[in-house]
Write a protein that holds these residues in place. Structure first.
Motif, PDB file in Angstrom:
ATOM      1  N   SER A   1      -2.231  -1.158  22.905  1.00 23.18           N
ATOM      2  CA  SER A   1      -2.542  -2.354  23.495  1.00 23.18           C
ATOM      3  C   SER A   1      -1.643  -2.131  24.713  1.00 23.18           C
ATOM      4  N   GLN A   2      -0.667  -1.263  24.679  1.00 24.05           N
ATOM      5  CA  GLN A   2       0.290  -1.144  25.443  1.00 24.05           C
ATOM      6  C   GLN A   2      -0.250  -0.665  26.723  1.00 24.05           C
ATOM      7  N   ARG A   3       0.657  -1.044  27.967  1.00 20.58           N
ATOM      8  CA  ARG A   3       0.774  -0.633  29.261  1.00 20.58           C
ATOM      9  C   ARG A   3       2.248  -0.205  29.657  1.00 20.58           C
ATOM     10  N   LYS A   4       2.120   0.439  30.441  1.00 20.71           N
ATOM     11  CA  LYS A   4       3.973   0.215  30.820  1.00 20.71           C
ATOM     12  C   LYS A   4       3.720   1.854  32.631  1.00 20.71           C
ATOM     13  N   LEU A   5       4.742   0.824  33.392  1.00 15.33           N
ATOM     14  CA  LEU A   5       4.867   1.154  34.284  1.00 15.33           C
ATOM     15  C   LEU A   5       5.710   2.140  34.962  1.00 15.33           C
ATOM     16  N   MET A   6       5.798   3.224  34.808  1.00 14.97           N
ATOM     17  CA  MET A   6       6.998   4.251  34.907  1.00 14.97           C
ATOM     18  C   MET A   6       7.963   5.253  35.637  1.00 14.97           C
ATOM     19  N   THR A   7       8.388   5.123  36.065  1.00 14.48           N
ATOM     20  CA  THR A   7       9.476   5.644  37.281  1.00 14.48           C
ATOM     21  C   THR A   7      10.454   6.967  36.717  1.00 14.48           C
ATOM     22  N   LEU A   8       9.916   7.713  37.719  1.00 14.52           N
ATOM     23  CA  LEU A   8      10.890   9.298  37.541  1.00 14.52           C
ATOM     24  C   LEU A   8      12.178   8.803  37.559  1.00 14.52           C
ATOM     25  N   ILE A   9      13.346   9.503  35.999  1.00 16.86           N
ATOM     26  CA  ILE A   9      14.632   9.334  36.478  1.00 16.86           C
ATOM     27  C   ILE A   9      15.339  10.519  36.644  1.00 16.86           C
ATOM     28  N   GLN A  10      14.631  11.391  36.078  1.00 17.40           N
ATOM     29  CA  GLN A  10      15.302  12.722  36.159  1.00 17.40           C
ATOM     30  C   GLN A  10      14.534  14.442  36.633  1.00 17.40           C
ATOM     31  N   GLY A  11      14.891  15.487  37.499  1.00 16.49           N
ATOM     32  CA  GLY A  11      13.401  16.130  37.273  1.00 16.49           C
ATOM     33  C   GLY A  11      14.508  17.566  38.064  1.00 16.49           C
ATOM     34  N   THR A  12      13.601  17.901  37.295  1.00 20.44           N
ATOM     35  CA  THR A  12      14.183  19.859  38.057  1.00 20.44           C
ATOM     36  C   THR A  12      12.959  20.679  38.352  1.00 20.44           C
ATOM     37  N   GLY A  13      11.764  21.354  39.023  1.00 15.68           N
ATOM     38  CA  GLY A  13      11.103  21.694  39.281  1.00 15.68           C
ATOM     39  C   GLY A  13       9.743  20.963  38.556  1.00 15.68           C
ATOM     40  N   GLU A  14       9.397  21.049  37.563  1.00 19.32           N
ATOM     41  CA  GLU A  14       8.209  20.979  36.931  1.00 19.32           C
ATOM     42  C   GLU A  14       8.337  20.039  35.874  1.00 19.32           C
ATOM     43  N   GLN A  15       9.448  20.283  35.800  1.00 14.74           N
ATOM     44  CA  GLN A  15      10.196  19.385  34.139  1.00 14.74           C
ATOM     45  C   GLN A  15      10.993  17.743  34.382  1.00 14.74           C
ATOM     46  N   ARG A  16      10.651  16.753  33.928  1.00 17.23           N
ATOM     47  CA  ARG A  16      11.000  16.006  34.970  1.00 17.23           C
ATOM     48  C   ARG A  16      10.495  14.611  33.754  1.00 17.23           C
ATOM     49  N   LEU A  17      11.617  13.614  33.576  1.00 19.27           N
ATOM     50  CA  LEU A  17      11.880  12.679  32.518  1.00 19.27           C
ATOM     51  C   LEU A  17      11.377  10.974  33.364  1.00 19.27           C
ATOM     52  N   TRP A  18      10.072  10.196  32.275  1.00 15.49           N
ATOM     53  CA  TRP A  18      10.328   9.019  33.458  1.00 15.49           C
ATOM     54  C   TRP A  18      10.359   7.642  32.299  1.00 15.49           C
ATOM     55  N   ARG A  19      10.614   6.663  32.617  1.00 14.58           N
ATOM     56  CA  ARG A  19      11.420   6.048  31.868  1.00 14.58           C
ATOM     57  C   ARG A  19      10.640   4.634  32.589  1.00 14.58           C
ATOM     58  N   SER A  20      10.021   4.322  31.422  1.00 13.68           N
ATOM     59  CA  SER A  20       9.718   2.289  31.543  1.00 13.68           C
ATOM     60  C   SER A  20      10.372   1.424  31.782  1.00 13.68           C
ATOM     61  N   ASP A  21      10.680  -0.062  31.305  1.00 10.64           N
ATOM     62  CA  ASP A  21      11.886  -0.868  32.299  1.00 10.64           C
ATOM     63  C   ASP A  21      12.553  -1.126  30.691  1.00 10.64           C
TER      64      ASP A  21
END
Length: 210
Positions: free
Chosen positions: A60-80
């Protein structure tokens, strides 16, 4: 842990606390899961987000995640609320803040998702090992070295390319991916990340520029 040969690849993502602080189908017919109501007021809010962003739904959870770190194709995304996912291309390789965290993913061969267009002509196999850790860190429920054997195949559908990934071994599940027919870029997916019966539904709101 498997050794990495010249033609092999090992994708391992250990998410550390320091990063987070500051119906079954046998054919290739995609099933579109309706998005449940959640914390995002509407699609307009997601579409006005600055920078790369994902819309992630599980249960039931729905979250918007934004990019916080990225190197090439490897990325970290974080919600509020602090939920984090790590991706390598279209693949979710680690999570934190979910009921069960996908702590690490290791491949012993190239990931077929790296080029989904080739799956139209040649279905592929992939082997990987994952580590799963419950949110409460209960050592009795931690599962390390879960081995997965997966088969991937693709078909052209009205929305572009549709890919099914069926996996067995230490866990049985079905992943689904929707991709651009020309570039192979995945814009929507449903991926198992160790949460029983609740795959992550991921939609690309704004892709990284790369």
């Amino acid at each position: 842990m498997p050794e990495l040969g010249e033609t092999g690849r090992q994708a391992e993502n250990l998410l550390r606390a320091s990063v987070f602080l500051p119906p079954r189908q046998d054919g290739l017919t995609p099933y579109r899961r309706p998005l449940p109501p959640g914390s995002i007021a509407g699609e307009d809010e997601a579409l006005t987000t600055n920078g790369p962003a994902l819309l992630v739904t599980y249960g039931s959870q729905r979250k918007l995640m934004t990019l916080i770190q990225g190197t090439g194709e490897q990325r970290l995304w974080r919600s509020d609320d602090g939920t984090v996912i790590a991706t390598d291309g279209a693949r979710v390789v680690a999570t934190a803040g979910t009921v069960t965290s996908l702590a690490a993913t290791r491949f012993d061969s190239p990931d077929p998702l790296d080029d989904v267009t080739t799956l139209l002509d040649r279905p592929a196999a992939a082997r990987r090992v994952v580590d799963l850790v419950p949110a409460n860190r209960d050592t009795d429920r931690m599962r390390f070295g879960v081995s997965l054997e997966c088969r991937l195949r693709a078909a052209r559908v009205e929305e572009g390319l549709y890919v099914e990934e069926r996996c067995g071994g230490g866990a049985r599940f079905l992943n689904r991916y929707w991709a651009d027919p020309e570039t192979g870029a995945v814009w929507r997916s449903e991926q198992w990340v160790g949460i029983d019966g609740r795959p992550l539904l991921i939609e690309v709101v704004s892709p990284p520029s790369n």
